[in-house]
Design a protein around this motif. Structure first.
Motif, PDB file in Angstrom:
ATOM      1  N   ARG A   8      -5.973   0.066  11.758  1.00 20.90           N
ATOM      2  CA  ARG A   8      -6.049   1.120  10.743  1.00 20.90           C
ATOM      3  C   ARG A   8      -5.975   2.506  11.375  1.00 20.90           C
ATOM      4  N   ASP A   9      -6.726   2.722  12.461  1.00 21.51           N
ATOM      5  CA  ASP A   9      -6.754   4.037  13.097  1.00 21.51           C
ATOM      6  C   ASP A   9      -5.394   4.412  13.679  1.00 21.51           C
ATOM      7  N   VAL A  10      -4.702   3.437  14.269  1.00 22.62           N
ATOM      8  CA  VAL A  10      -3.361   3.714  14.800  1.00 22.62           C
ATOM      9  C   VAL A  10      -2.403   4.020  13.652  1.00 22.62           C
ATOM     10  N   PHE A  11      -2.556   3.313  12.536  1.00 19.91           N
ATOM     11  CA  PHE A  11      -1.715   3.589  11.363  1.00 19.91           C
ATOM     12  C   PHE A  11      -1.882   5.039  10.922  1.00 19.91           C
ATOM     13  N   ILE A  12      -3.134   5.490  10.824  1.00 18.59           N
ATOM     14  CA  ILE A  12      -3.415   6.846  10.345  1.00 18.59           C
ATOM     15  C   ILE A  12      -2.797   7.894  11.261  1.00 18.59           C
ATOM     16  N   GLU A  13      -2.823   7.654  12.564  1.00 14.39           N
ATOM     17  CA  GLU A  13      -2.270   8.641  13.495  1.00 14.39           C
ATOM     18  C   GLU A  13      -0.751   8.559  13.607  1.00 14.39           C
ATOM     19  N   SER A  14      -0.144   7.476  13.102  1.00 13.41           N
ATOM     20  CA  SER A  14       1.286   7.253  13.327  1.00 13.41           C
ATOM     21  C   SER A  14       2.164   7.452  12.100  1.00 13.41           C
ATOM     22  N   PHE A  15       1.642   7.188  10.897  1.00 16.92           N
ATOM     23  CA  PHE A  15       2.538   7.181   9.738  1.00 16.92           C
ATOM     24  C   PHE A  15       2.868   8.602   9.287  1.00 16.92           C
ATOM     25  N   ASP A  16       4.038   8.748   8.679  1.00 20.24           N
ATOM     26  CA  ASP A  16       4.521  10.038   8.196  1.00 20.24           C
ATOM     27  C   ASP A  16       4.269  10.109   6.692  1.00 20.24           C
ATOM     28  N   ARG A  17       3.295  10.910   6.295  1.00 21.50           N
ATOM     29  CA  ARG A  17       2.879  10.945   4.888  1.00 21.50           C
ATOM     30  C   ARG A  17       3.695  11.909   4.037  1.00 21.50           C
ATOM     31  N   ARG A  18       4.637  12.608   4.629  1.00 23.46           N
ATOM     32  CA  ARG A  18       5.363  13.646   3.889  1.00 23.46           C
ATOM     33  C   ARG A  18       6.195  13.096   2.739  1.00 23.46           C
ATOM     34  N   PHE A  19       6.634  11.846   2.845  1.00 27.53           N
ATOM     35  CA  PHE A  19       7.540  11.306   1.842  1.00 27.53           C
ATOM     36  C   PHE A  19       6.832  10.435   0.805  1.00 27.53           C
ATOM     37  N   LEU A  20       5.496  10.400   0.841  1.00 29.04           N
ATOM     38  CA  LEU A  20       4.741   9.596  -0.117  1.00 29.04           C
ATOM     39  C   LEU A  20       4.477  10.394  -1.388  1.00 29.04           C
ATOM     40  N   ASN A  21       4.615   9.742  -2.541  1.00 27.68           N
ATOM     41  CA  ASN A  21       4.152  10.390  -3.760  1.00 27.68           C
ATOM     42  C   ASN A  21       2.662  10.097  -3.929  1.00 27.68           C
ATOM     43  N   SER A  22       2.049  10.654  -4.958  1.00 30.30           N
ATOM     44  CA  SER A  22       0.597  10.539  -5.108  1.00 30.30           C
ATOM     45  C   SER A  22       0.153   9.092  -5.311  1.00 30.30           C
ATOM     46  N   THR A  23       0.946   8.304  -6.031  1.00 31.28           N
ATOM     47  CA  THR A  23       0.580   6.905  -6.264  1.00 31.28           C
ATOM     48  C   THR A  23       0.655   6.098  -4.973  1.00 31.28           C
ATOM     49  N   GLU A  24       1.712   6.289  -4.199  1.00 33.35           N
ATOM     50  CA  GLU A  24       1.845   5.584  -2.922  1.00 33.35           C
ATOM     51  C   GLU A  24       0.709   5.953  -1.975  1.00 33.35           C
ATOM     52  N   ALA A  25       0.369   7.239  -1.940  1.00 32.63           N
ATOM     53  CA  ALA A  25      -0.729   7.680  -1.075  1.00 32.63           C
ATOM     54  C   ALA A  25      -2.050   7.058  -1.518  1.00 32.63           C
ATOM     55  N   ALA A  26      -2.258   6.950  -2.834  1.00 35.49           N
ATOM     56  CA  ALA A  26      -3.501   6.364  -3.344  1.00 35.49           C
ATOM     57  C   ALA A  26      -3.603   4.884  -2.991  1.00 35.49           C
ATOM     58  N   VAL A  27      -2.489   4.157  -3.087  1.00 35.57           N
ATOM     59  CA  VAL A  27      -2.492   2.736  -2.729  1.00 35.57           C
ATOM     60  C   VAL A  27      -2.826   2.569  -1.249  1.00 35.57           C
ATOM     61  N   LEU A  28      -2.207   3.384  -0.399  1.00 36.10           N
ATOM     62  CA  LEU A  28      -2.504   3.297   1.030  1.00 36.10           C
ATOM     63  C   LEU A  28      -3.963   3.639   1.305  1.00 36.10           C
ATOM     64  N   TYR A  29      -4.493   4.617   0.591  1.00 34.84           N
ATOM     65  CA  TYR A  29      -5.897   4.978   0.784  1.00 34.84           C
ATOM     66  C   TYR A  29      -6.799   3.781   0.486  1.00 34.84           C
ATOM     67  N   GLN A  30      -6.495   3.063  -0.587  1.00 39.13           N
ATOM     68  CA  GLN A  30      -7.310   1.887  -0.918  1.00 39.13           C
ATOM     69  C   GLN A  30      -7.209   0.829   0.178  1.00 39.13           C
ATOM     70  N   LEU A  31      -6.013   0.651   0.734  1.00 37.65           N
ATOM     71  CA  LEU A  31      -5.829  -0.350   1.782  1.00 37.65           C
ATOM     72  C   LEU A  31      -6.532   0.045   3.075  1.00 37.65           C
ATOM     73  N   LEU A  32      -6.650   1.351   3.320  1.00 41.01           N
ATOM     74  CA  LEU A  32      -7.210   1.838   4.581  1.00 41.01           C
ATOM     75  C   LEU A  32      -8.677   2.207   4.472  1.00 41.01           C
ATOM     76  N   GLU A  33      -9.235   2.073   3.283  1.00 38.63           N
ATOM     77  CA  GLU A  33     -10.610   2.506   3.064  1.00 38.63           C
ATOM     78  C   GLU A  33     -11.577   1.713   3.928  1.00 38.63           C
ATOM     79  N   THR A  34     -12.524   2.408   4.553  1.00 41.30           N
ATOM     80  CA  THR A  34     -13.516   1.772   5.412  1.00 41.30           C
ATOM     81  C   THR A  34     -14.623   1.159   4.574  1.00 41.30           C
ATOM     82  N   ARG A  35     -14.999  -0.058   4.929  1.00 40.67           N
ATOM     83  CA  ARG A  35     -16.120  -0.720   4.266  1.00 40.67           C
ATOM     84  C   ARG A  35     -17.157  -1.091   5.313  1.00 40.67           C
ATOM     85  N   ASP A  36     -18.389  -1.166   4.894  1.00 43.39           N
ATOM     86  CA  ASP A  36     -19.431  -1.642   5.803  1.00 43.39           C
ATOM     87  C   ASP A  36     -19.263  -3.136   5.989  1.00 43.39           C
ATOM     88  N   GLU A  37     -19.223  -3.575   7.220  1.00 42.98           N
ATOM     89  CA  GLU A  37     -18.995  -4.997   7.491  1.00 42.98           C
ATOM     90  C   GLU A  37     -20.081  -5.544   8.401  1.00 42.98           C
TER      91      GLU A  37
END
Length: 461
Positions: A432-461
């Motif tokens: 997840r951390d490498v994804f955040i530092e590597s992906f280019d968010r400039r071409f995402l619309n708000s819905t795509e960004a929201a979906v990725l946020y849900q996938l990358l959201e940190t949970r207590d484990e």
């Protein structure tokens, strides 16, 4: 937005005041505070002038009607359509048999406390074309009904709860966002599912387990396809030429010779392979996809340890380099017989093993066999010795031995292999951390960004 002629005149007066303030500031000595105030005033002037232009376009007949596709857009559309029709608030109140006070209050509050039925009844008297869920004769299903519809179509509960309708989604605007998420991931909106549509069958190059439930398989395959397509949007370039020999792949993934999950994932991104990890409990092990030259890998091993994640990553890389053209592959459970016995899966497994052992797989197995004397009870010490001698991370060799023991039918040694894994950070978080530092968010619309946020959201484990 400007809703009345009085507001229009007030806006003009405010613009004049801002211009006067701007002239006074520009005549003063330059400073960082003055420059900040100048930028702020210019932004406000631009915003107000844009509102005037919108009002003018609505009241001069340049626009014939207002198109509304989502319920969340209706409140502003009602004001625009009233202006377009040349109606004052008083005239609209008379036309809709509402009080003037109500119309004024509703427009001031953005119709936030007005029922959908009343909003639609007002819209019916104005030059508005309603489409989708904004249509007057269509009602979207309730949240429980939508969840049932999607479950019947095969969508796993985890995907609905974690990505489509996460906690805290309330109100009309959220209903529209749910519709957008479904459309982006599956190419189908709420209306289509309400009318009985199912998930399209993704054209898979490889066969999934024979006992996989078909509707659930189609739904999850469509979900993976949607996630991969969003990730491909974030990739800055197409996937480059990849080495096909294990030794060259090892040098690419571990340029300093140190086996590291973070390094391997960064190297994948550097050559145009997007990598993300999922944590749902659906019984699929991972996926890879290439479309229009962009390759994506989804990792979902059952273990937290980097040894399993690394093996899965390189396994999927093998599929990318061994297949031509566009394809999508979803892996079955990592312990399933269908997967272990498939020829291409065996080749992918061997490729990953050779990369991770630096070509010493056969020699290491020979030492383990000799030192253990063929006894499962002696394997732990034998694996430690062979890993040390051939400079293979002990967790990686332990997993390879456990797979070999299980495949031969001798025993289940995975529990012992688990005990040989190093204590380390959660592998999902590393990816997840490498994804955040590597992906280019400039071409995402708000819905795509929201979906990725849900996938990358940190949970207590």
């Amino acid at each position: 937005m400007i809703a009345t002629q009085l507001q229009y005149q007030v806006t003009q007066d405010r613009i004049k005041q801002f211009y006067n303030s701007l002239s006074a500031l520009q005549g003063s000595a330059s400073s960082w505070l003055r420059d900040l105030q100048v930028r702020d005033i210019r932004d406000k002037i631009a915003e107000l002038e844009s509102a005037l232009e919108q009002y003018d376009s609505l009241t001069t007949g340049d626009i014939k009607y207002i198109v509304v596709e989502r319920l969340a857009d209706l409140p502003n559309a009602l004001i625009k359509a009233r202006l377009l029709a040349g109606l004052s608030q008083r005239e609209l109140a008379r036309q809709t048999r509402q009080s003037l006070l109500k119309i004024q209050q509703w427009e001031r509050d953005g119709y936030s406390r007005v029922s959908v039925d009343v909003i639609r009844s007002i819209a019916a008297t104005l030059p508005i074309e309603l489409r989708g869920w904004a249509r007057t004769d269509v009602d979207p299903p309730s949240r429980p009904a939508l969840k049932t519809l999607l479950a019947r179509a095969g969508l796993p509960k985890e995907v609905y709860d974690d990505v489509i309708v996460p906690a805290g989604f309330e109100g009309i605007a959220r209903d529209d966002e749910i519709d957008r998420r479904l459309e982006r991931l599956f190419g189908l909106g709420v209306a289509q599912f309400a009318n009985g549509a199912g998930f399209d069958a993704v054209p898979l190059r490889f066969k999934l387990p024979a006992n996989a439930e078909q509707s659930r398989t189609r739904a999850y395959a469509s979900y993976v396809e949607g996630v991969c397509s969003i990730i491909a949007t974030t990739q800055p370039s197409v996937t480059g030429e990849l080495p096909k020999h294990w030794s060259e792949m090892r040098r690419l993934l571990f340029p300093d010779g140190v086996i590291s999950l973070a390094t391997a994932v960064r190297q994948c991104w550097s050559v145009g392979i997007g990598v993300i990890g999922l944590r749902d409990k659906v019984a699929f092990h991972g996926a890879c996809r290439r479309v229009d030259g962009r390759a994506t890998i989804i990792l979902k091993p059952s273990s937290r340890h980097s040894s399993r994640w690394l093996f899965s990553l390189i396994h999927e890389i093998f599929h990318i380099i061994s297949e031509d053209g566009d394809f999508t592959l979803i892996e079955g459970d990592e312990t399933s017989r269908d997967r272990r016995e498939a020829p291409n899966e065996r080749r992918a497994n061997r490729f990953a093993a050779m990369v991770l052992t630096n070509g010493a797989l056969a020699d290491a197995f020979t030492m383990v066999s000799r030192r253990s004397g063929g006894r499962v009870t002696n394997l732990t010490a034998a694996v430690r010795a062979a890993a040390d001698f051939y400079r293979i991370p002990v967790g990686i060799l332990a997993n390879l031995v456990a797979e070999d023991v299980q495949s031969s039918g001798r025993a289940n040694w995975w529990g012992s292999a688990e005990k040989l894994q190093p204590i380390e950070e959660n592998s999902w978080k590393i990816v997840r951390d490498v994804f955040i530092e590597s992906f280019d968010r400039r071409f995402l619309n708000s819905t795509e960004a929201a979906v990725l946020y849900q996938l990358l959201e940190t949970r207590d484990e």
